[in-house]
Design a protein around this motif. Sequence first.
Motif, PDB file in Angstrom:
ATOM      1  N   MET A  75       0.843  -1.192   0.000  1.00  0.00           N
ATOM      2  CA  MET A  75       0.000   0.000   0.000  1.00  0.00           C
ATOM      3  C   MET A  75       0.879   1.243   0.000  1.00  0.00           C
ATOM      4  O   MET A  75       1.935   1.267   0.598  1.00  0.00           O
ATOM      5  CB  MET A  75      -0.889   0.010   1.245  1.00  0.00           C
ATOM      6  CG  MET A  75      -1.880  -1.113   1.246  1.00  0.00           C
ATOM      7  SD  MET A  75      -2.996  -1.003   2.650  1.00  0.00           S
ATOM      8  CE  MET A  75      -1.845  -1.455   3.949  1.00  0.00           C
ATOM      9  N   ASN A  76       0.426   2.232  -0.716  1.00  0.00           N
ATOM     10  CA  ASN A  76       1.223   3.429  -0.772  1.00  0.00           C
ATOM     11  C   ASN A  76       0.328   4.619  -1.000  1.00  0.00           C
ATOM     12  O   ASN A  76      -0.871   4.507  -1.118  1.00  0.00           O
ATOM     13  CB  ASN A  76       2.294   3.320  -1.869  1.00  0.00           C
ATOM     14  CG  ASN A  76       1.685   3.003  -3.222  1.00  0.00           C
ATOM     15  OD1 ASN A  76       0.815   3.724  -3.699  1.00  0.00           O
ATOM     16  ND2 ASN A  76       2.141   1.927  -3.838  1.00  0.00           N
ATOM     17  N   GLY A  77       0.928   5.781  -1.075  1.00  0.00           N
ATOM     18  CA  GLY A  77       0.154   6.990  -1.208  1.00  0.00           C
ATOM     19  C   GLY A  77       0.266   7.632  -2.573  1.00  0.00           C
ATOM     20  O   GLY A  77       0.019   8.818  -2.701  1.00  0.00           O
ATOM     21  N   VAL A  81     -10.177   6.090  -4.337  1.00  0.00           N
ATOM     22  CA  VAL A  81      -9.129   5.234  -3.795  1.00  0.00           C
ATOM     23  C   VAL A  81      -9.292   3.861  -4.415  1.00  0.00           C
ATOM     24  O   VAL A  81     -10.375   3.264  -4.348  1.00  0.00           O
ATOM     25  CB  VAL A  81      -9.203   5.144  -2.255  1.00  0.00           C
ATOM     26  CG1 VAL A  81      -8.149   4.174  -1.729  1.00  0.00           C
ATOM     27  CG2 VAL A  81      -9.008   6.520  -1.632  1.00  0.00           C
ATOM     28  N   VAL A  82      -8.226   3.367  -5.047  1.00  0.00           N
ATOM     29  CA  VAL A  82      -8.252   2.065  -5.714  1.00  0.00           C
ATOM     30  C   VAL A  82      -7.135   1.202  -5.158  1.00  0.00           C
ATOM     31  O   VAL A  82      -6.132   1.698  -4.654  1.00  0.00           O
ATOM     32  CB  VAL A  82      -8.109   2.211  -7.244  1.00  0.00           C
ATOM     33  CG1 VAL A  82      -9.249   3.038  -7.822  1.00  0.00           C
ATOM     34  CG2 VAL A  82      -6.770   2.839  -7.618  1.00  0.00           C
ATOM     35  N   ASP A  83      -7.316  -0.113  -5.280  1.00  0.00           N
ATOM     36  CA  ASP A  83      -6.300  -1.030  -4.770  1.00  0.00           C
ATOM     37  C   ASP A  83      -6.334  -2.314  -5.593  1.00  0.00           C
ATOM     38  O   ASP A  83      -7.308  -2.595  -6.305  1.00  0.00           O
ATOM     39  CB  ASP A  83      -6.550  -1.329  -3.287  1.00  0.00           C
ATOM     40  CG  ASP A  83      -5.309  -1.842  -2.579  1.00  0.00           C
ATOM     41  OD1 ASP A  83      -4.219  -1.827  -3.208  1.00  0.00           O
ATOM     42  OD2 ASP A  83      -5.409  -2.247  -1.415  1.00  0.00           O
ATOM     43  N   GLY A 106       0.697   0.677  -8.928  1.00  0.00           N
ATOM     44  CA  GLY A 106       1.787   1.526  -9.387  1.00  0.00           C
ATOM     45  C   GLY A 106       1.287   2.780 -10.080  1.00  0.00           C
ATOM     46  O   GLY A 106       0.091   2.950 -10.327  1.00  0.00           O
ATOM     47  N   LEU A 107       2.217   3.664 -10.410  1.00  0.00           N
ATOM     48  CA  LEU A 107       1.861   4.934 -11.033  1.00  0.00           C
ATOM     49  C   LEU A 107       1.218   4.747 -12.399  1.00  0.00           C
ATOM     50  O   LEU A 107       0.287   5.467 -12.765  1.00  0.00           O
ATOM     51  CB  LEU A 107       3.101   5.818 -11.157  1.00  0.00           C
ATOM     52  CG  LEU A 107       3.671   6.364  -9.850  1.00  0.00           C
ATOM     53  CD1 LEU A 107       4.965   7.118 -10.117  1.00  0.00           C
ATOM     54  CD2 LEU A 107       2.676   7.266  -9.159  1.00  0.00           C
ATOM     55  N   GLU A 108       1.717   3.790 -13.181  1.00  0.00           N
ATOM     56  CA  GLU A 108       1.142   3.572 -14.508  1.00  0.00           C
ATOM     57  C   GLU A 108      -0.300   3.105 -14.406  1.00  0.00           C
ATOM     58  O   GLU A 108      -1.160   3.535 -15.186  1.00  0.00           O
ATOM     59  CB  GLU A 108       1.983   2.560 -15.289  1.00  0.00           C
ATOM     60  CG  GLU A 108       3.353   3.073 -15.694  1.00  0.00           C
ATOM     61  CD  GLU A 108       4.110   2.083 -16.558  1.00  0.00           C
ATOM     62  OE1 GLU A 108       3.521   1.024 -16.903  1.00  0.00           O
ATOM     63  OE2 GLU A 108       5.270   2.352 -16.899  1.00  0.00           O
ATOM     64  N   GLU A 164      -3.699   5.021 -15.713  1.00  0.00           N
ATOM     65  CA  GLU A 164      -4.694   4.396 -16.584  1.00  0.00           C
ATOM     66  C   GLU A 164      -6.101   4.546 -16.010  1.00  0.00           C
ATOM     67  O   GLU A 164      -7.050   4.884 -16.735  1.00  0.00           O
ATOM     68  CB  GLU A 164      -4.366   2.915 -16.773  1.00  0.00           C
ATOM     69  CG  GLU A 164      -5.341   2.201 -17.708  1.00  0.00           C
ATOM     70  CD  GLU A 164      -5.009   0.738 -17.897  1.00  0.00           C
ATOM     71  OE1 GLU A 164      -5.733   0.069 -18.671  1.00  0.00           O
ATOM     72  OE2 GLU A 164      -4.038   0.255 -17.283  1.00  0.00           O
ATOM     73  N   VAL A 165      -6.245   4.304 -14.706  1.00  0.00           N
ATOM     74  CA  VAL A 165      -7.546   4.474 -14.073  1.00  0.00           C
ATOM     75  C   VAL A 165      -8.006   5.920 -14.184  1.00  0.00           C
ATOM     76  O   VAL A 165      -9.181   6.196 -14.466  1.00  0.00           O
ATOM     77  CB  VAL A 165      -7.490   4.055 -12.593  1.00  0.00           C
ATOM     78  CG1 VAL A 165      -8.784   4.430 -11.884  1.00  0.00           C
ATOM     79  CG2 VAL A 165      -7.258   2.557 -12.476  1.00  0.00           C
TER      80      VAL A 165
END
Length: 230
Positions: free
Chosen positions: A1-3, A80-82, A88-90, A94-95
């Motif tokens: 998990m990250n920000g 917020v997606v997981d 990742g950033l890519e 895309e989302v």
Amino acid sequence: MNGDSRHAQSRPRRGHGRSQGSAGAGTGAGTGAGRSRGPGPLPEPADLARVLEPVVRAVGMDLESVRVSPAGRRRLLKLVVDADGGVGLEAIAEVSREAAVCLDASGVMGEVPYTLEVSSPGVDRPLTEPRHWRRAQGRLVSAPLAVPGEDDPGRTAAPRRPPTLQGRILVAGETSVTLDIDGDQVELDYVELGPGQVQVEFARADAAGTEAGPMLDRARAGDGGGQDGH
């Protein structure tokens, strides 16, 4: 998990692809002549989720939360997606792109300009679903124990505060989680636990590297594209 996060600024059906490198770099939005003073009621998060969830699932992620709030003459929409293995950033970019297209096509955000922010969960996200526990495998967590009979109307004594367990997640299944608590492996059903909370471990965070900060994905704002109210 990250920000990690991406942002997209949008004026529905009037964007022209102007990008901006930092907040306040634009020239400002239109005067709004002839419009009412307020932007009107906010869209319901449940309605937004119904529109956005298929888009997020199509790229292999879960939509964890949707929040919309006023931001000057704009609206701020936070998603917020997981996903298993992290986001990742890519994937976030895309989302962000697909969600903005879907929102503009559906008209669910109305005619008010909005800023779209897509991010992955932070460590403060409570663990309330089996997938949350699974994605935190290996992390140190704390969780309160549920107390059977606490809501029993026949109880006369005041309910005691649930004790809190702390341990490292070894295995997280669909119905239970196994924690390493002081060297003992303890299996608990999720119904026995309240919301879990990942504990920050600075040594482990340093070893994993520094998280990336928010990044601006793109701006799609009409009449100059500035972000009002900031």
